[in-house]
Design a protein around this motif. Structure first.
Motif: not given
Length: 418
Positions: A7-23, A268-274
């Motif tokens: 749910v909200g895979l773009v709407g919820r994370d959109r701004l954080r995804l952009a900020r995460l790019g630099a990191l 190393d395995r990741v089970y992702w939620d968002g």
């Protein structure tokens, strides 16, 4: 896959995804550009759901909208006068009213046109939606397949008069006739948004989907329905292991799918939620293969990352739909809502904002065009490889026999993640 777990895979994370790019060094400008491409919609900045609208006098007598119908009913009278208020339960990001961005609002136009004021509740998971729907007085709900099948089986949602939904016939037959949305010749759900699970990789070409499970350096969606993906992959790896429906498994088939899932289990395995979890895993960790969406592939490619998708293999997908409660307090507003959410005017901004595909192909314009392209909305040949999700049931989806139900899948999934 269940839309509820994305749910909200773009709407919820959109701004954080952009900020995460630099990191993470994945190109902040490219990530921001990708996010913005989906964020802007054709909707005008308007009021939120609590804004005032002139209420209408409730109909004294329910109209034909409240009657059960077959999938191809005879012409019915028009929808009666709205009751004034509509209680809606949906996933985060599936209905926007301008609260996240003033440019993202496809709720207020409905309120203005219908005279029905929407009281909106939003959740993040199917589990939370099930609890809310059971305890609240809602008129309309948008469950993922894992919950939709249960609501139909329990009689918690009403059969629909599809003749009252103008754009219903514009939705492809394959989506309209999914087993989870129909029972005994009656329609219970109007398709809204849909998605597909793909295997993404960065280096080398995996021999098949089972490669996702053969290494611990993998990211897998955290959902019991991911077991179906393993069952589908198992059929391609071991002769005689092919299942008729990966969402309807016998005990032996369920065991085999879970063994495959556990095969490459490691630190190393990741089970992702968002989306944020997935982006982090593919950008900063050792993960080089993942179960993801076409939206994620597009995001990384536009950010300059050489991600690829495994082609020519079966895939699982899901369709989230809109349903009416068995006894809605506002049936006329409910049918006006079904008309709105099935229209191109509503599905176009919804697809652009969520990063999912619209069920109504007429929505494939403007800012939703890219989503339609990456999901191959108009390519019926590509979509033949997609097995859409239904809720696992003991009667094997009504075909008879002995299968495992969703409750067992959920319990086994919890054990896997321990």
């Amino acid at each position: 896959m269940s839309g509820g777990n994305l749910v909200g895979l773009v709407g919820r994370d959109r701004l954080r995804l952009a900020r995460l790019g630099a990191l993470l060094g994945v190109g902040v400008l490219a990530l921001a550009a990708c996010a913005q491409a989906g964020a802007t919609t054709t909707a005008r900045p308007m009021r939120g759901p609590s804004s005032s609208a002139t209420p209408v006098t409730p109909s004294a007598t329910p109209t034909a909208a409240t009657r059960a119908a077959s999938p191809s009913p005879t012409p019915s009278p028009s929808i009666g006068e709205g009751e004034g208020t509509l209680r809606v339960l949906t996933f985060q990001g599936y209905v926007e009213y301008g609260g996240t961005s003033s440019q993202v609002n496809w709720l207020t136009p409905f309120e203005r046109e219908s005279g029905c004021v929407v009281k909106l509740d939003r959740v993040r998971t199917s589990e939370e939606m099930a609890v809310r729907f059971a305890t609240g007085a809602y008129d309309a709900v948008s469950p993922a397949p894992d919950l939709a099948g249960l609501l139909v089986a329990q009689g918690k949602v009403a059969p629909l008069e599809t003749a009252l939904v103008d754009d219903y016939r514009r939705i492809p037959r394959r989506l309209r006739e999914l087993p989870g949305l129909r029972e005994d010749g009656k329609v219970y759900g109007i398709p809204y948004l849909w998605g597909v699970n793909r295997v993404l990789y960065e280096e080398g070409r995996p021999e098949g989907p089972s490669a996702l499970y053969e290494t611990s350096s993998a990211a897998i969606r955290n959902s019991p329905l991911s077991i179906a993906d393993a069952a589908l992959a198992l059929g391609g790896r071991r002769p005689g292991s092919k299942t008729e429906d990966p969402f309807q498994l016998t005990s032996a088939q369920l065991d085999a799918a879970l063994r495959l899932l556990a095969e490459g289990e490691g630190p190393d395995r990741v089970y992702w939620d968002g989306s944020l979890d997935l982006v982090r895993a593919l950008s900063a960790g050792p993960v080089r293969i993942a179960q993801a969406l076409p939206y994620h592939l597009d995001l990384f490619r536009r950010a300059g990352r050489p991600m690829k998708a495994l082609e020519g293999v079966p895939m699982t997908g899901w369709v989230d739909s809109w349903m009416l409660a068995a006894k809605p307090a506002s049936p006329n507003c409910g049918y006006r809502w079904l008309n709105w959410v099935s229209s191109a005017s509503a599905q176009r901004p919804a697809a652009a904002w969520t990063g999912l595909a619209p069920a109504n192909p007429e929505a494939c314009g403007g800012h939703a065009r890219r989503m339609c392209e990456i999901y191959h909305v108009r390519d019926s040949r590509w979509l033949r490889d997609v097995v859409f999700a239904t809720r696992p049931t003991r009667d094997c989806g009504g075909r008879g026999g002995e299968c495992t139900d969703y409750t067992e899948w959920a319990e086994r999934w919890k054990q896997l993640l321990k």
